[in-house]
Design a protein around this motif. Structure first.
Motif, mmCIF file in Angstrom:
data_model
loop_
_atom_site.group_PDB
_atom_site.id
_atom_site.type_symbol
_atom_site.label_atom_id
_atom_site.label_comp_id
_atom_site.label_asym_id
_atom_site.label_seq_id
_atom_site.Cartn_x
_atom_site.Cartn_y
_atom_site.Cartn_z
ATOM 1 N N ALA A 575 99.297 30.747 43.343
ATOM 2 C CA ALA A 575 99.320 29.824 42.130
ATOM 3 C C ALA A 575 98.275 30.820 41.718
ATOM 4 N N TYR A 576 97.670 31.518 41.748
ATOM 5 C CA TYR A 576 96.257 32.548 40.700
ATOM 6 C C TYR A 576 97.193 33.423 40.680
ATOM 7 N N LEU A 577 97.817 34.430 41.128
ATOM 8 C CA LEU A 577 98.959 35.491 40.757
ATOM 9 C C LEU A 577 100.064 35.772 39.017
ATOM 10 N N GLN A 578 99.308 36.539 38.673
ATOM 11 C CA GLN A 578 100.800 37.054 37.504
ATOM 12 C C GLN A 578 101.434 37.786 37.814
ATOM 13 N N ASN A 579 101.423 38.420 38.937
ATOM 14 C CA ASN A 579 101.633 39.656 38.964
ATOM 15 C C ASN A 579 103.334 39.051 39.619
ATOM 16 N N ASN A 580 104.917 39.701 39.189
ATOM 17 C CA ASN A 580 105.465 38.766 40.201
ATOM 18 C C ASN A 580 105.879 39.583 41.485
ATOM 19 N N ASP A 581 105.901 41.172 41.760
ATOM 20 C CA ASP A 581 105.676 41.516 42.720
ATOM 21 C C ASP A 581 104.611 41.576 43.445
ATOM 22 N N ALA A 582 103.181 40.337 43.379
ATOM 23 C CA ALA A 582 102.419 40.146 44.383
ATOM 24 C C ALA A 582 103.373 38.836 44.958
ATOM 25 N N ILE A 583 103.322 38.339 43.745
ATOM 26 C CA ILE A 583 104.061 37.084 44.047
ATOM 27 C C ILE A 583 105.327 36.576 45.199
ATOM 28 N N ASP A 584 106.100 37.947 44.846
ATOM 29 C CA ASP A 584 106.660 37.346 46.039
ATOM 30 C C ASP A 584 106.491 38.762 47.188
ATOM 31 N N ALA A 585 105.581 39.096 47.046
ATOM 32 C CA ALA A 585 105.146 39.533 48.464
ATOM 33 C C ALA A 585 104.364 38.455 49.234
ATOM 34 N N ILE A 586 103.497 37.387 48.827
ATOM 35 C CA ILE A 586 103.214 37.160 49.150
ATOM 36 C C ILE A 586 103.559 35.526 49.949
ATOM 37 N N ARG A 587 105.222 35.039 48.717
ATOM 38 C CA ARG A 587 105.911 34.915 49.977
ATOM 39 C C ARG A 587 106.508 35.213 50.755
ATOM 40 N N ASP A 588 106.561 36.162 50.749
ATOM 41 C CA ASP A 588 107.924 37.035 52.239
ATOM 42 C C ASP A 588 106.361 36.454 52.993
ATOM 43 N N SER A 589 105.640 37.306 53.304
ATOM 44 C CA SER A 589 104.695 36.864 54.020
ATOM 45 C C SER A 589 104.526 35.163 54.825
ATOM 46 N N ARG A 590 104.383 34.721 53.509
ATOM 47 C CA ARG A 590 104.067 33.277 53.713
ATOM 48 C C ARG A 590 105.404 32.680 55.109
ATOM 49 N N ASN A 591 106.950 32.931 54.489
ATOM 50 C CA ASN A 591 107.715 33.016 55.272
ATOM 51 C C ASN A 591 107.663 33.401 56.549
ATOM 52 N N ARG A 592 107.172 35.037 56.731
ATOM 53 C CA ARG A 592 107.189 35.186 58.042
ATOM 54 C C ARG A 592 106.345 34.236 58.990
ATOM 55 N N MET A 593 105.495 33.678 58.734
ATOM 56 C CA MET A 593 103.645 33.107 59.055
ATOM 57 C C MET A 593 105.127 31.760 59.863
ATOM 58 N N GLN A 594 105.853 31.341 58.652
ATOM 59 C CA GLN A 594 106.756 30.231 59.502
ATOM 60 C C GLN A 594 107.426 30.572 60.217
ATOM 61 N N ALA A 595 108.373 31.420 60.097
ATOM 62 C CA ALA A 595 109.227 31.991 60.965
ATOM 63 C C ALA A 595 108.585 32.190 61.923
ATOM 64 N N ILE A 596 107.364 33.141 62.723
ATOM 65 C CA ILE A 596 106.756 31.994 63.851
ATOM 66 C C ILE A 596 105.894 30.624 64.080
ATOM 67 N N SER A 597 105.625 30.344 63.292
ATOM 68 C CA SER A 597 105.248 28.756 63.008
ATOM 69 C C SER A 597 106.359 28.382 63.380
ATOM 70 N N ILE A 598 106.700 27.858 63.008
ATOM 71 C CA ILE A 598 108.503 27.355 63.887
ATOM 72 C C ILE A 598 108.420 27.090 65.357
ATOM 73 N N ILE A 599 108.263 29.114 65.786
ATOM 74 C CA ILE A 599 108.288 28.790 67.120
ATOM 75 C C ILE A 599 107.119 28.027 67.812
ATOM 76 N N HIS A 600 105.992 28.077 67.703
ATOM 77 C CA HIS A 600 104.776 27.680 68.271
ATOM 78 C C HIS A 600 104.952 25.701 67.886
ATOM 79 N N GLN A 601 105.556 25.538 66.891
ATOM 80 C CA GLN A 601 106.059 23.901 66.780
ATOM 81 C C GLN A 601 106.939 23.354 68.037
ATOM 82 N N LYS A 602 107.885 24.663 68.177
ATOM 83 C CA LYS A 602 108.693 24.053 68.537
ATOM 84 C C LYS A 602 108.483 23.963 70.421
ATOM 85 N N LEU A 603 107.801 24.493 70.469
ATOM 86 C CA LEU A 603 107.010 24.934 71.727
ATOM 87 C C LEU A 603 106.431 23.859 72.722
#
Length: 755
Positions: A575-603
């Motif tokens: 939310a505090y970043l202006q650089n689009n590449d940085a925002i995309d990188a953080i969103r990609d990292s967040r999605n990777r975390m969410q992919a793992i989080s879904i697994i642990h939620q189901k477990l």
């Protein structure tokens, strides 16, 4: 060799019956390698020049097999087979390859038998030993059993001799299947000789095959169908033909399909089911184009059945067209074929009562027939028949005289009777009344003789059946009395034994009860103590299991919460970043975390804390990514075809990250502003291996793309995670990008498939 006239359309019914059930042909009826596919011819010829030693011997043997078993059994193919067979024999001797030498000799002997050089085939026997010798004896038995010769009985005796030699060798070397084959050869020859009990021999062979669980019973069913056809039991013959076809389809062994359908077609023809006979005849030709049996496509006999069926159905135009197509596809190669072609057409025109055209066709056959060293008597008979039917009696008389004066005039009594009737009609019409009366008298005598013989034969059959029934009834009554006496004796013995046994048993039980009462008191105390101890241990184990599961759920819950915190931090940071590449990188990292989080939620939310269901997980992951990248607005569709496989958590995490990277790449780069479709598909390739495919219909990979030179984070992650999974990884263009993985499912902690 091709028999030119013996099997023409006008041949007698009894002769036709013997033709349609030959029970002999190629290696499928006796031990021999599987026929080589003719499509391999050019490959094998090319290999021959590039191999040496024992490899060359094997190629030579395959070529021998190929030319020996070609669907069209041409003389040129037999010569090539012989050349390769001799070369294989000489090369195997050179390289001291005994097994190949024996096979080469067996092929050479087989070629000799097809060339009717039986003595040359027999001369090979001393060079063979053990199993190979038994195989050649079976071959010789089979071929002699089906050979036409002036001294037919002596030929059949030779067949029986080699069948017995094969049987003795099979017993000596413990070759049970070969021994049964020898029994079948004997049964067939006994049918031809009208001797012995062929039915009993075939049924014995069938019983022994079933004991050995031998699946290829169509050959025996075919033999039984032949036996019942010869002996006038059409319903049984049809039954065993159907059984042969069922077994052939079940075993997928269609080597004698042409012979089976050909024979079944003749059975249907004799039952006056002409359409079925026509269909089966064409089916036989279809299979004979793949593999020859006793018959092959350069023999005109194989076309008799469809043409005769069309004639019986009065489809004369179709019959003529059929013959014309046959002549175009399989041109006549010898004098006999040309004669048969003319007779085919002549008989069709005769049925149509187009006697002028019939006369032209038959005279053409007559003209060609005169060029043969041994002209066929049946050509003369057919010409005489058409002249009598068209009331041209003066023209019929010379041909009838040619028939009766022919040196090979070996007609059956029925055929001779019919000739007398033709003579009577001709002599009456030409004014030779004395000869007409003579032939009419002979005709009536023959008819009366046939009728008397038929009555006597029927009376004998009825008498035999009556005596057999009486014997069976007497035997049945004696067996019943013997069984009753035996039952009474057994009952008396049983009563005595039961009484004595009961007394002894009562004493033993009393002693055991006394001893048991003492032991019970002693053991009850021990059992009570042991039960209390076991109950206590079970309670401890149950508590440990519950505690372990609770701890695992708590661990997964905390991991999931920690991942949610990290994702929240990443979201806040973005939310505090202006650089689009940085925002995309953080969103990609967040999605990777969410992919793992879904697994642990189901477990932690399910009872099975060791694994997750792949189809449920993919659905949740796709839903999250679709929301994250606003797929609904961009009209990106998803198709999920996922097997419900239970994955261990150790595999679920890397697989989830791979799916996240692959799907994210397709959403971001595949479509631009256009709509599109992403397919996620998994299949169980076997009980241990699963295949996963992520595909899109987007713009595809850039030109010159090389996976090994790509250094993007997403591809590096997919490669690394694939290695962690032990998976094969492929990426390619196929109307879009297709990523394929194959990996083995962990069995230690995962169930194979949820039903």
């Amino acid at each position: 060799m091709h028999k030119s006239i013996i099997v023409i359309l006008s041949i007698a019914v009894t002769t036709a019956i013997l033709i349609i059930f030959p029970l002999a042909a190629l290696g499928q009826y006796y031990p021999s390698p599987q026929p080589e596919d003719p499509s391999n011819e050019h490959v094998l010829l090319k290999q021959l020049s590039s191999v040496s030693g024992k490899d060359k011997v094997r190629v030579l043997l395959r070529l021998t097999n190929l030319y020996l078993n070609k669907p069209l059994r041409r003389d040129a193919d037999m010569k090539r087979a012989m050349a390769f067979g001799i070369s294989a024999r000489d090369s195997s001797i050179k390289y001291n390859d005994k097994k190949s030498k024996d096979q080469a000799l067996l092929f050479i002997a087989d070629i000799f038998t097809f060339q009717n050089n039986m003595q040359a085939a027999e001369n090979i026997l001393p060079a063979l030993k053990d199993t190979a010798k038994a195989v050649l004896c079976l071959n010789l038995s089979y071929k002699y059993g089906n050979m036409d010769a002036p001294d037919q009985q002596s030929v059949w005796e030779k067949g029986l001799y080699f069948a017995e030699q094969a049987r003795l060798l099979s017993i000596q070397f413990h070759l049970q299947l070969y021994e049964i084959k020898a029994l079948e050869d004997k049964a067939y020859i006994h049918i031809l000789q009208s001797k012995g009990d062929p039915e009993k021999e075939y049924l014995e062979a069938l019983k022994r095959y079933r004991t050995l669980k031998y699946p290829y019973l169509q050959y025996t069913f075919y033999g039984l169908a032949a036996y019942y056809f010869y002996t006038g039991h059409p319903e049984k013959s049809e039954y065993y033909s159907e059984e042969a076809i069922k077994t052939m389809r079940a075993t997928k062994d269609t080597l004698i399909a042409g012979d089976i359908y050909f024979a079944y077609g003749h059975i249907s023809f004799n039952n006056e089911n002409y359409q079925k006979a026509f269909d089966l005849g064409n089916l036989a030709l279809k299979y004979l184009k793949i593999h020859a049996g006793m018959f092959c496509l350069n023999q005109r006999i194989v076309f008799i059945l469809p043409v005769r069926a069309l004639r019986k159905m009065k489809k004369y135009s179709e019959a003529i067209g059929y013959v014309r197509r046959m002549q175009a596809e399989y041109p006549a190669t010898n004098t006999g074929d040309k004669i048969e072609d003319a007779l085919f057409l002549g008989n069709i025109y005769r049925d149509m009562k187009a006697y002028k055209k019939a006369e032209e066709a038959f005279l053409m056959a007559f003209k060609i027939n005169k060029t043969q060293a041994n002209p066929s008597v049946y050509v003369y008979k057919d010409i005489a028949q058409v002249y009598v039917e068209s009331k041209q009696y003066a023209k019929a008389k010379p041909f009838l005289n040619l028939v009766v004066n022919h040196k090979n005039n070996t007609f059956s009594s029925g055929e001779k009777s019919h000739l007398d009737y033709l003579f009577f009609l001709t002599d009456s019409a030409t004014g030779d009344y004395f000869q007409a009366i003579k032939h009419l008298s002979l005709y009536h005598n023959a008819q009366e003789f046939e009728l008397r013989n038929s009555k006597e034969e029927n009376a004998k059959k009825l008498a035999v059946q009556f005596e057999t029934r009486q014997k069976e009834d007497r035997i049945k009554l004696l067996n019943q009395r013997a069984a009753l006496d035996k039952s009474n004796l057994q009952r008396a013995t049983m009563v005595k034994n039961v009484t004595i046994g009961g007394i002894v048993l009562a004493l033993i039980i009393a002693a055991l009860l006394y001893r048991q009462s003492r032991l019970r008191k002693k053991n009850n105390k021990i059992i009570t103590q042991q039960n209390e101890l076991i109950t206590h241990k079970n309670e401890l184990l149950e508590n440990l299991v519950i505690e372990k599961e609770w701890l695992l759920k708590e661990v997964h819950h905390r991991v999931k919460n920690n991942l949610q915190i990290v994702m929240s931090l990443l979201y806040t940071q973005a939310a505090y970043l202006q650089n689009n590449d940085a925002i995309d990188a953080i969103r990609d990292s967040r999605n990777r975390m969410q992919a793992i989080s879904i697994i642990h939620q189901k477990l932690y939310s399910k009872s099975n804390v060791a694994g997750i269901v792949m189809s449920d997980y993919v659905a949740d992951l796709v839903r999250h990514l679709c929301d994250s990248y606003d797929c609904a607005r961009r009209r990106i569709r998803f198709k999920e075809l996922i097997e419900p496989v239970n994955l261990d958590s150790s595999q679920a995490v890397p697989l989830g990250l791979i799916l996240n990277e692959a799907i994210t790449n397709s959403i971001k780069y595949a479509f631009g502003d256009d709509s599109g479709e992403i397919i996620i598909e998994s299949n169980l390739l076997d009980t241990e291996t699963i295949g996963l495919k992520i595909a899109d219909n987007g713009r595809g990979l850039p030109i010159g793309f090389n996976l090994s030179e790509t250094s993007s984070l997403g591809m590096e992650m997919i490669r690394a995670l694939s290695k962690q999974l032990g998976a094969s990884f492929e990426i390619e263009n196929d109307s879009g990008v297709v990523i394929t993985l194959k990996f083995k499912i962990e069995h230690a902690r995962a169930n194979a498939v949820i039903t």
